[in-house]
Write an enzyme that holds these catalytic residues in place. Sequence first.
Site, PDB file in Angstrom:
ATOM      1  N   SER A  85      21.014  15.406   4.315  1.00  0.00           N
ATOM      2  CA  SER A  85      22.299  16.077   4.109  1.00  0.00           C
ATOM      3  C   SER A  85      22.169  16.897   2.836  1.00  0.00           C
ATOM      4  O   SER A  85      22.279  16.372   1.727  1.00  0.00           O
ATOM      5  CB  SER A  85      23.428  15.043   3.970  1.00  0.00           C
ATOM      6  OG  SER A  85      24.646  15.690   3.676  1.00  0.00           O
ATOM      7  N   TYR A 136      30.358   6.004  -0.584  1.00  0.00           N
ATOM      8  CA  TYR A 136      31.757   6.012  -0.143  1.00  0.00           C
ATOM      9  C   TYR A 136      32.477   4.736  -0.576  1.00  0.00           C
ATOM     10  O   TYR A 136      33.228   4.141   0.200  1.00  0.00           O
ATOM     11  CB  TYR A 136      31.849   6.159   1.382  1.00  0.00           C
ATOM     12  CG  TYR A 136      31.365   7.472   1.936  1.00  0.00           C
ATOM     13  CD1 TYR A 136      31.014   8.541   1.107  1.00  0.00           C
ATOM     14  CD2 TYR A 136      31.250   7.661   3.306  1.00  0.00           C
ATOM     15  CE1 TYR A 136      30.548   9.744   1.629  1.00  0.00           C
ATOM     16  CE2 TYR A 136      30.804   8.867   3.834  1.00  0.00           C
ATOM     17  CZ  TYR A 136      30.451   9.900   2.999  1.00  0.00           C
ATOM     18  OH  TYR A 136      29.997  11.090   3.529  1.00  0.00           O
ATOM     19  N   HIS A 170      21.264  11.777   0.852  1.00  0.00           N
ATOM     20  CA  HIS A 170      22.452  12.389   0.239  1.00  0.00           C
ATOM     21  C   HIS A 170      21.974  13.247  -0.937  1.00  0.00           C
ATOM     22  O   HIS A 170      21.854  12.774  -2.055  1.00  0.00           O
ATOM     23  CB  HIS A 170      23.355  11.259  -0.271  1.00  0.00           C
ATOM     24  CG  HIS A 170      24.783  11.377   0.126  1.00  0.00           C
ATOM     25  ND1 HIS A 170      25.641  10.306   0.111  1.00  0.00           N
ATOM     26  CD2 HIS A 170      25.528  12.431   0.535  1.00  0.00           C
ATOM     27  CE1 HIS A 170      26.847  10.699   0.506  1.00  0.00           C
ATOM     28  NE2 HIS A 170      26.799  11.979   0.766  1.00  0.00           N
ATOM     29  N   ASP A 186      30.408   7.771  10.440  1.00  0.00           N
ATOM     30  CA  ASP A 186      29.631   8.251   9.296  1.00  0.00           C
ATOM     31  C   ASP A 186      30.085   7.540   8.028  1.00  0.00           C
ATOM     32  O   ASP A 186      31.266   7.583   7.674  1.00  0.00           O
ATOM     33  CB  ASP A 186      29.839   9.764   9.166  1.00  0.00           C
ATOM     34  CG  ASP A 186      29.108  10.342   7.956  1.00  0.00           C
ATOM     35  OD1 ASP A 186      27.874  10.470   8.025  1.00  0.00           O
ATOM     36  OD2 ASP A 186      29.771  10.645   6.944  1.00  0.00           O
TER      37      ASP A 186
END
Length: 267
Positions: free
Chosen positions: A165, A68, A132, A63
Site C-alpha cells: 500500500s 488502526y 503500510h 481491511d
Amino acid sequence: MTLHEHYRPLGSTGLLVSPLGLGTVKLGRDQGVKYPNGFTIPDDEQARQLLALARELGINLIDTAPAYGVSEERLGPLLAGQRDKWVVVSKVGEEFENGQSRFDFSADHTRFSVERSLKRLRTDRIELVLVHSDGNDVDILRNSGVYQALAELKQEGKILGFGFSGKTVEGGLLALEQGDCAMVTYNLNEQAERQVIDYAAAHGKGILVKKALASGHLAPGEDPVRRSFELLFGEPGVSSAIVGTINPRHLTENVRTAAAVLANVRS
C-alpha cells in the site's frame, strides 16, 4: 441489490473478493484520522451488526491493520464462527502508539507483526498482508527486507498473498513485480496511480483502491458516489475498493450504487 454476483478475482491469488471491501479503521481508532467529520467508535453490538449487514449485502473483504488502533483485537472475537466467510487484509510496517505513527520495515519486525496479527485476529492465516508505506516506496522495497519476510510467511501458509500500500507509481509498479497486489489511491480527485492499475490488469495482479470516495472529501455535484464507482469499476484491473463507513445507511447506499454500476458494466 447486493454484491453477491459481482465478485472479482484478486489478481492470481485464487481469492474472489467483493468489489467493495469494509475498512475498519473506525472500529479501532479515532485519533489522527483524515475524515471531515468526527465520529464515535462503535461498541461491540454495533460492530457486530455492521459486519452482519456487510455480509448480507455481499461484502466478503475486510481491511484492517495494526495501525488502526484496536481494530484487529476487536475483529478477532467478532469474526468467531464466520472466519471462512471473510477475506481478511491486514498490514505491516506502521505502528500507531500514543497518537503517533512510527514505521519499521525490517524482516524481524515484519514477522513479529504478522504473528501478532494472527493472534489478535484469532486465526491461522491472513489472506492478504500489505506493507503500510511511509512514502519511501522504492527504498522500502529494495532495502528493508520486508518483501522477503512476507514471501517466507506465504511459503509457510501463514499468509496467502502479499503486496504493498504505497504512495507512488514507481513503488506500485515495483511492488507488483514480486508481490500479488497493490493498494492505490484512485478517485475522482486523484488519478496519478492509474499506471499501476493498468500494469496489474496486464499482469494478472490484484488492485485494492483506498480513498475510493476521497475519505469523504468528494466535491458535491451530480451523485459523486455513483461517478466514483463508474470510474473505479470501469477499470478491469480494479479488484475491490475499500469503504470505511460505520454508518449502516451509508453502507447500504454505497452497495446499492455499486451494484447498479456493476450491472451496467457487465451489460
